[in-house]
Write a protein that holds these residues in place. Structure first.
Motif, PDB file in Angstrom:
ATOM      1  N   ASP A   1       0.816  -1.217   0.000  1.00  0.00           N
ATOM      2  CA  ASP A   1       0.000   0.000   0.000  1.00  0.00           C
ATOM      3  C   ASP A   1       0.848   1.265   0.000  1.00  0.00           C
ATOM      4  OD1 ASP A   1      -2.598   1.428   0.202  1.00  0.00           O
ATOM      5  OD2 ASP A   1      -1.537   2.253   1.928  1.00  0.00           O
ATOM      6  N   VAL A   2       1.790   1.335   0.909  1.00  0.00           N
ATOM      7  CA  VAL A   2       2.443   2.637   1.114  1.00  0.00           C
ATOM      8  C   VAL A   2       3.337   3.031  -0.063  1.00  0.00           C
ATOM      9  CG1 VAL A   2       4.578   1.993   2.348  1.00  0.00           C
ATOM     10  CG2 VAL A   2       3.381   4.094   2.941  1.00  0.00           C
ATOM     11  N   LEU A   3       3.904   2.042  -0.759  1.00  0.00           N
ATOM     12  CA  LEU A   3       4.882   2.396  -1.792  1.00  0.00           C
ATOM     13  C   LEU A   3       4.219   2.944  -3.053  1.00  0.00           C
ATOM     14  CD1 LEU A   3       7.470  -0.519  -1.353  1.00  0.00           C
ATOM     15  CD2 LEU A   3       7.453   1.755  -0.289  1.00  0.00           C
ATOM     16  N   HIS A   4       3.088   2.397  -3.426  1.00  0.00           N
ATOM     17  CA  HIS A   4       2.465   2.949  -4.639  1.00  0.00           C
ATOM     18  C   HIS A   4       1.882   4.329  -4.357  1.00  0.00           C
ATOM     19  CE1 HIS A   4      -2.040   2.797  -4.618  1.00  0.00           C
ATOM     20  NE2 HIS A   4      -1.858   1.915  -3.653  1.00  0.00           N
ATOM     21  N   TRP A   5       1.462   4.528  -3.097  1.00  0.00           N
ATOM     22  CA  TRP A   5       1.013   5.863  -2.683  1.00  0.00           C
ATOM     23  C   TRP A   5       2.187   6.851  -2.734  1.00  0.00           C
ATOM     24  CZ3 TRP A   5       2.911   7.948   2.042  1.00  0.00           C
ATOM     25  CH2 TRP A   5       2.361   9.174   2.415  1.00  0.00           C
ATOM     26  N   LEU A   6       3.347   6.364  -2.281  1.00  0.00           N
ATOM     27  CA  LEU A   6       4.533   7.228  -2.212  1.00  0.00           C
ATOM     28  C   LEU A   6       4.876   7.772  -3.593  1.00  0.00           C
ATOM     29  CD1 LEU A   6       6.246   7.808   0.304  1.00  0.00           C
ATOM     30  CD2 LEU A   6       7.791   6.007  -0.376  1.00  0.00           C
ATOM     31  N   VAL A   7       4.808   6.903  -4.593  1.00  0.00           N
ATOM     32  CA  VAL A   7       5.215   7.332  -5.939  1.00  0.00           C
ATOM     33  C   VAL A   7       3.999   7.638  -6.822  1.00  0.00           C
ATOM     34  CG1 VAL A   7       7.401   6.115  -5.846  1.00  0.00           C
ATOM     35  CG2 VAL A   7       5.405   4.917  -6.744  1.00  0.00           C
ATOM     36  N   ASP A   8       2.812   7.600  -6.219  1.00  0.00           N
ATOM     37  CA  ASP A   8       1.591   7.976  -6.933  1.00  0.00           C
ATOM     38  C   ASP A   8       1.458   7.194  -8.242  1.00  0.00           C
ATOM     39  OD1 ASP A   8      -0.736   9.314  -7.358  1.00  0.00           O
ATOM     40  OD2 ASP A   8       0.186  11.138  -8.137  1.00  0.00           O
ATOM     41  N   ASP A   9       1.405   5.892  -8.109  1.00  0.00           N
ATOM     42  CA  ASP A   9       1.457   5.022  -9.284  1.00  0.00           C
ATOM     43  C   ASP A   9       0.775   3.690  -8.925  1.00  0.00           C
ATOM     44  OD1 ASP A   9       2.181   4.103 -11.793  1.00  0.00           O
ATOM     45  OD2 ASP A   9       4.338   4.286 -11.461  1.00  0.00           O
ATOM     46  N   GLU A  10       0.523   2.843  -9.933  1.00  0.00           N
ATOM     47  CA  GLU A  10      -0.040   1.520  -9.650  1.00  0.00           C
ATOM     48  C   GLU A  10       0.925   0.442 -10.148  1.00  0.00           C
ATOM     49  OE1 GLU A  10      -4.177   1.098 -10.557  1.00  0.00           O
ATOM     50  OE2 GLU A  10      -4.688   2.812  -9.270  1.00  0.00           O
ATOM     51  N   TYR A  11       0.713  -0.781  -9.650  1.00  0.00           N
ATOM     52  CA  TYR A  11       1.652  -1.850  -9.978  1.00  0.00           C
ATOM     53  C   TYR A  11       1.322  -2.537 -11.297  1.00  0.00           C
ATOM     54  CZ  TYR A  11       2.880  -1.217  -5.096  1.00  0.00           C
ATOM     55  OH  TYR A  11       3.265  -0.674  -3.895  1.00  0.00           O
ATOM     56  N   GLU A  12       2.360  -3.052 -11.925  1.00  0.00           N
ATOM     57  CA  GLU A  12       2.204  -3.734 -13.202  1.00  0.00           C
ATOM     58  C   GLU A  12       2.594  -5.209 -13.098  1.00  0.00           C
ATOM     59  OE1 GLU A  12       3.350  -1.575 -16.956  1.00  0.00           O
ATOM     60  OE2 GLU A  12       4.888  -3.132 -16.927  1.00  0.00           O
ATOM     61  N   SER A  13       3.670  -5.494 -12.378  1.00  0.00           N
ATOM     62  CA  SER A  13       4.097  -6.894 -12.288  1.00  0.00           C
ATOM     63  C   SER A  13       4.855  -7.152 -10.993  1.00  0.00           C
ATOM     64  CB  SER A  13       4.987  -7.259 -13.487  1.00  0.00           C
ATOM     65  OG  SER A  13       6.186  -6.513 -13.439  1.00  0.00           O
ATOM     66  N   ALA A  14       4.943  -8.449 -10.674  1.00  0.00           N
ATOM     67  CA  ALA A  14       5.550  -8.871  -9.409  1.00  0.00           C
ATOM     68  C   ALA A  14       6.446 -10.081  -9.638  1.00  0.00           C
ATOM     69  CB  ALA A  14       4.454  -9.249  -8.418  1.00  0.00           C
ATOM     70  N   GLN A  15       7.496 -10.153  -8.839  1.00  0.00           N
ATOM     71  CA  GLN A  15       8.382 -11.312  -8.868  1.00  0.00           C
ATOM     72  C   GLN A  15       8.881 -11.524  -7.442  1.00  0.00           C
ATOM     73  OE1 GLN A  15      11.887 -10.714 -11.324  1.00  0.00           O
ATOM     74  NE2 GLN A  15      12.720 -12.741 -10.886  1.00  0.00           N
ATOM     75  N   VAL A  16       9.153 -12.770  -7.101  1.00  0.00           N
ATOM     76  CA  VAL A  16       9.706 -13.020  -5.766  1.00  0.00           C
ATOM     77  C   VAL A  16      10.954 -13.875  -5.890  1.00  0.00           C
ATOM     78  CG1 VAL A  16       9.287 -13.947  -3.456  1.00  0.00           C
ATOM     79  CG2 VAL A  16       7.416 -12.888  -4.724  1.00  0.00           C
ATOM     80  N   ILE A  17      11.994 -13.414  -5.266  1.00  0.00           N
ATOM     81  CA  ILE A  17      13.268 -14.143  -5.264  1.00  0.00           C
ATOM     82  C   ILE A  17      13.441 -14.796  -3.894  1.00  0.00           C
ATOM     83  CG2 ILE A  17      15.766 -13.792  -5.289  1.00  0.00           C
ATOM     84  CD1 ILE A  17      15.259 -11.635  -7.408  1.00  0.00           C
ATOM     85  N   MET A  18      13.863 -16.041  -3.927  1.00  0.00           N
ATOM     86  CA  MET A  18      13.987 -16.806  -2.686  1.00  0.00           C
ATOM     87  C   MET A  18      15.447 -17.090  -2.381  1.00  0.00           C
ATOM     88  SD  MET A  18      10.941 -17.269  -1.568  1.00  0.00           S
ATOM     89  CE  MET A  18       9.202 -17.421  -2.044  1.00  0.00           C
ATOM     90  N   PRO A  19      16.061 -16.311  -1.514  1.00  0.00           N
ATOM     91  CA  PRO A  19      17.456 -16.598  -1.146  1.00  0.00           C
ATOM     92  C   PRO A  19      17.510 -17.849  -0.273  1.00  0.00           C
ATOM     93  CG  PRO A  19      16.834 -14.343  -0.554  1.00  0.00           C
ATOM     94  CD  PRO A  19      15.574 -15.095  -0.860  1.00  0.00           C
ATOM     95  N   ARG A  20      18.696 -18.276  -0.031  1.00  0.00           N
ATOM     96  CA  ARG A  20      18.997 -19.270   0.991  1.00  0.00           C
ATOM     97  C   ARG A  20      18.171 -18.974   2.237  1.00  0.00           C
ATOM     98  NH1 ARG A  20      25.181 -20.245   2.720  1.00  0.00           N
ATOM     99  NH2 ARG A  20      24.738 -21.789   4.317  1.00  0.00           N
ATOM    100  N   VAL A  21      17.641 -20.011   2.847  1.00  0.00           N
ATOM    101  CA  VAL A  21      16.755 -19.841   4.002  1.00  0.00           C
ATOM    102  C   VAL A  21      17.569 -19.741   5.298  1.00  0.00           C
ATOM    103  CG1 VAL A  21      14.894 -20.917   5.339  1.00  0.00           C
ATOM    104  CG2 VAL A  21      14.855 -21.001   2.831  1.00  0.00           C
ATOM    105  N   THR A  22      17.187 -18.803   6.147  1.00  0.00           N
ATOM    106  CA  THR A  22      17.883 -18.669   7.435  1.00  0.00           C
ATOM    107  C   THR A  22      17.675 -19.895   8.304  1.00  0.00           C
ATOM    108  OG1 THR A  22      18.048 -17.406   9.483  1.00  0.00           O
ATOM    109  CG2 THR A  22      15.896 -17.421   8.425  1.00  0.00           C
ATOM    110  N   LYS A  23      18.648 -20.186   9.120  1.00  0.00           N
ATOM    111  CA  LYS A  23      18.539 -21.337  10.024  1.00  0.00           C
ATOM    112  C   LYS A  23      17.401 -21.168  11.031  1.00  0.00           C
ATOM    113  CE  LYS A  23      22.061 -19.301  13.033  1.00  0.00           C
ATOM    114  NZ  LYS A  23      23.496 -19.214  13.238  1.00  0.00           N
ATOM    115  N   TYR A  24      16.910 -19.949  11.190  1.00  0.00           N
ATOM    116  CA  TYR A  24      15.850 -19.703  12.173  1.00  0.00           C
ATOM    117  C   TYR A  24      14.453 -19.932  11.605  1.00  0.00           C
ATOM    118  CZ  TYR A  24      19.639 -17.681  14.869  1.00  0.00           C
ATOM    119  OH  TYR A  24      20.803 -17.497  15.553  1.00  0.00           O
ATOM    120  N   SER A  25      14.353 -20.366  10.342  1.00  0.00           N
ATOM    121  CA  SER A  25      13.040 -20.590   9.763  1.00  0.00           C
ATOM    122  C   SER A  25      12.675 -22.079   9.865  1.00  0.00           C
ATOM    123  CB  SER A  25      13.014 -20.105   8.316  1.00  0.00           C
ATOM    124  OG  SER A  25      11.675 -20.049   7.864  1.00  0.00           O
TER     125      SER A  25
END
Lengths: 334, 334, 334, 334
Positions: free
Chosen positions: D176-200
């Motif tokens: 919510d806050v980031l598109h408000w910050l730049v007064d814009d809407e989203y077009e696409s999304a991607q998620v990158i999965m790094p190595r998992v922390t030992k605490y997960s």
């Protein structure tokens, strides 16, 4: 006294000649070479060295114990192979060679020669800030590194600077220093192209975000922004399992003026990494005594080349590109 | 709903009326007074209150449960004594009174009345930064406080601002907040006069360094520099036996521009201490329910007056001047 | 190659021998001397130098072109006078001599010899941070300096460290570097004694606040706190007419861990000023070629001695003590 | 006095009741409802309000002028539609509804009703730091925004927290806050999965890097790391054509201790955004007078839902997923 021959007497070559002559302990420049005789002569005056126009002749000079290759990138491969053949220690400015294939040729030649001779000029490993981050990582206090957030920002670039140069001339430094920092190799690359700044031109997508994944799964993002206007601004934060480490900025006073407290950002990479250049060459000279290469090796030069190729491909495809070396890392380099 | 009468409808008076009306929970302004009827009327329009030109009449108004004294300093003493007589709770802007003798009169009146009624408007105690420092000090993690290094810098002052005003109008805030911070009282004062800035004038020695020593031996230095040009810059570092605590600066973004990273410094004390003013009045209103004064008391107002007098004397003599109260701190204020 | 003889082979002497041998361009140690022959021999092994037990014999050695005096303070005066007589360039660790009278003798000897020979080992002038502050001051962008706020904090000191040593061993560095920073000389001194930390002992008042005033009216406060526990923490803020300049802290990563973001503070002066020591000696060697002394001169050594005496007197009297040199600054040193 | 009915009396509901009762000017809670009568009664005691167990009955209560929906997410849609039907102003805690389809139903209902009634509880827009960044962006001094680098770090999460919750419960605030910050809407999304922390644990990939691109081409990276151990650490840097703006960290003293200077990092989002919650509710109350919604609208709630769905899909596919709304943004919301 390590007697050095310098191949390539352009700006960077002369810088190194001055450095060896005025700053470095235990070395001196005894010969210089450039295809342009006038350049070679001008450079020779700095240090009182012999003048060559043929790099191979310089390498063969029995007085020359070690060679600095500061010629244009395309000329590196011949000098490197020649120096390896001659069994002479080499400091080669980046890139090692302009193609991965040539880099591999050099790697194989050195391996066959069976002697560690070549150091590549990735000076960032010698920067105090990176070294402090490395030391923290190696202390074991932070667990494993998981992510790196980096920026490589230049105030501006010339109009001949184009999209692939963001990899070859700019991100190339991060390519080397970051895998060294986390002691790992790269697995894949992706490049994200944000909206282009008004200060760029049709041949240059600026900024870019380069994403690298290492074999252990460390995910790296590098903002490359070469017309950021505000400075030469290098940042690196390593997020680990047990804490995060942010590389310090260069030391400048905090100044209170005009309703703000402010600190200088460098605008020039040679100012920013001035001490790193000196430390790098001193270390290369010091390591000569024990015949080791502690700095970036030919293998690192090859890795940088393969990684850069993948990033350039990723710039074009927008996809996640694999980073694969043609051979396994030879035991010789482990 | 605490029903408040406000005495004095100048800029600061109107500020408080707006604050109570728009920001403060559990209070409203029901009456205002000013010797200039027009001012009183204008202020009354903000909150729809009754209008007085006689402060005493306002105090006597049975609807008025509590009084804010925001009149000129010389007029405070009469209103204070009157309010104490009437048994009404008071918030009095600094200074409590313009002379130590008058302050003492008020102290004695309140003590005799036997009821805690008066809070003095030293708002810094309600600033988040000072409160965080106080909390750290009171945590016991730092041992005893030994030294305080402070600055009170203004961008500039009017030409009618003179040397003693550096004490009465400026350092007066440090005088109150610092002894509260270390829970101690002052013993002696000295003022050092550095070279005068080119932005000052013949009647104003600017900057000044004010030195205070507390009874427990805490040594305080306060740089008072009212034409520093660059901002309204309040700093406070407490050096303790087991560490040092530096008050945070107000929050502003870090901005990278023009070869510098910079953060805004405020230029106005009302912006800098905006939240502190609100918190101060809310606390005074909230404390009314339990009939206590947790903020600066009349005794603190008296102490500030005595300390200011010593500092002004020290400005003239250049010597270390004793700070002595005419009476011991009454048990009533402990 | 400047051929150096080193007088005094204790810890500091050996440090300098290693420095010249391993780090400094254009110099080598050809002779060492110590009253304890074993110490001299051990030191000589570092650099392969001749061994003396008589400092004067070393100075007379025709191969020795320049002398580093690193013997105990009381022995400096004889070696200094001897070296001046011999016309040999000198680097003398601080203090120049242990009394102002001896310092003055040396000053006069050098002046009479008519040749700039002596540099005193106040290395802070070569620290990057101080140099950046100096550069900012000299830029003219900040107008005149008016005040300096400084700290000199040590984590702890031995039990033999007493009150006057806070001047002679600790503040002595500020005494030299601060008057150089503002290009001025001192006029008066005062010492304020806060409450003593629980970590001190009966012979040491710790912390102390030392106040210095220069002839132009710059007012300096230096917190000297040698059992501050938390680190070796050197701060310096110069407040000017047109802004304030705060010396940067040493570069260390920002670390996020345990609900805090933190940066290392040094705990050792030799780590904190490591680069300054190297730069200092390199500059002294480089300046030999042109026969100038750009570093602290014998006059600066004398000034430091006179200022230290005034501060020690001020520690005892609690009063403002004049700082007066026995002679005007000779034109020779201007 | 805006008379408020609160639906949902769990922890967050009671927080809002206390906030309105003790902190907010111009509003009071007159009715509360919860399906568990005991909860409703306990909450009612805070403010002396009527008790309902049926949310619709509360909405119908003619005394209730405005409704706060703090019930579990699945229950939001019914209350929202009912409140719109009743023409009552609504503050609805996030998420607006649990599915994009339901969100769209609410959007359409409000549009048809033709009256701006609904504000969604994304409080970050009211955080001082984000507002300062927004102000800088809107000043025009920085040109267009090109990239945002953000972190959302929690010290740790419960074992029932799984991979999609990194979007729904955590990154939802950035969405919510980031598109408000730049007064814009989203077009696409991607998620990158790094190595998992030992605490997960096996059900939670932690950390994750979420990449969002807006329609104007702003590229956003958000590190979501919910077991970072060291704190609740929210960062946001906006890189623009003419400079970069970094959101300030919360104010805490700089503490010198144990060879480090350190500043506290919050460990709790309610502490970190305490002021933002207060400001948010006060603004919603204040805006009631003029019948506008300046905060996040139902459309923003719908956008957040669509964006979250795309991110969850991207978590699974590893690909770049489009973010598409079922309808164009209605003119009603522009």
């Amino acid at each position: 006294m390590l007697k050095i021959g310098v191949i390539g007497c352009g700006g960077m070559g002369k810088d190194h000649i001055r450095r060896v002559t005025n700053k470095i302990q235990g070395a001196e420049v005894v010969a210089v070479s450039d295809v342009f005789e006038e350049s070679a002569k001008a450079a020779a005056e700095i240090c009182g060295a012999k003048v060559y126009t043929d790099a191979n002749a310089l390498i063969d000079d029995p007085e020359v114990e070690a060679v600095m290759i500061v010629s244009p990138g395309f000329a590196h491969v011949d000098s490197l192979l020649k120096a390896v053949e001659a069994g002479k220690r080499v400091f080669c400015e980046k890139p090692l060679c302009t193609t991965a294939a040539d880099c591999l040729k050099v790697v194989k030649a050195e391996e066959e020669a069976g002697k560690h001779l070549i150091q590549v000029g990735f000076m960032r490993r010698y920067d105090k800030g990176y070294q402090q981050v490395k030391e923290a990582l190696d202390s074991g206090n932070f667990g494993e590194a998981l992510m790196l957030h980096c920026t490589h920002r230049n105030p501006e670039v010339g109009t001949n600077y184009n999209t692939p140069m963001a990899v070859h001339d700019t991100a190339i430094h991060e390519i080397d220093v970051l895998h060294w920092l986390v002691d790992d190799e790269y697995e894949s690359a992706q490049v994200i192209m944000p909206r282009v700044t008004k200060y760029s031109h049709s041949e240059l997508k600026d900024p870019q975000i380069m994403l690298l994944r290492t074999k252990k799964g460390v995910c790296i993002d590098v903002e490359v922004f070469v017309n950021c206007k505000f400075g030469y601004d290098i940042n690196c934060e390593v997020v680990c399992e047990d804490g995060a480490i942010k590389m310090p900025q260069p030391m400048y006073p905090d100044v209170r003026k005009s309703a703000a407290v402010s600190t200088t950002i460098d605008t020039d990479c040679f100012v920013r990494f001035k001490d790193a250049y000196d430390t790098e060459i001193q270390a290369w000279v010091d390591d000569a005594a024990s015949g080791v290469i502690n700095g970036p090796t030919a293998w690192d030069g090859y890795l940088a080349s393969v990684t850069a190729d993948a990033l350039v491909k990723a710039q074009e495809t927008g996809a996640i590109e694999k980073i694969e070396t043609a051979i396994e890392k030879p035991a010789f380099y482990c």
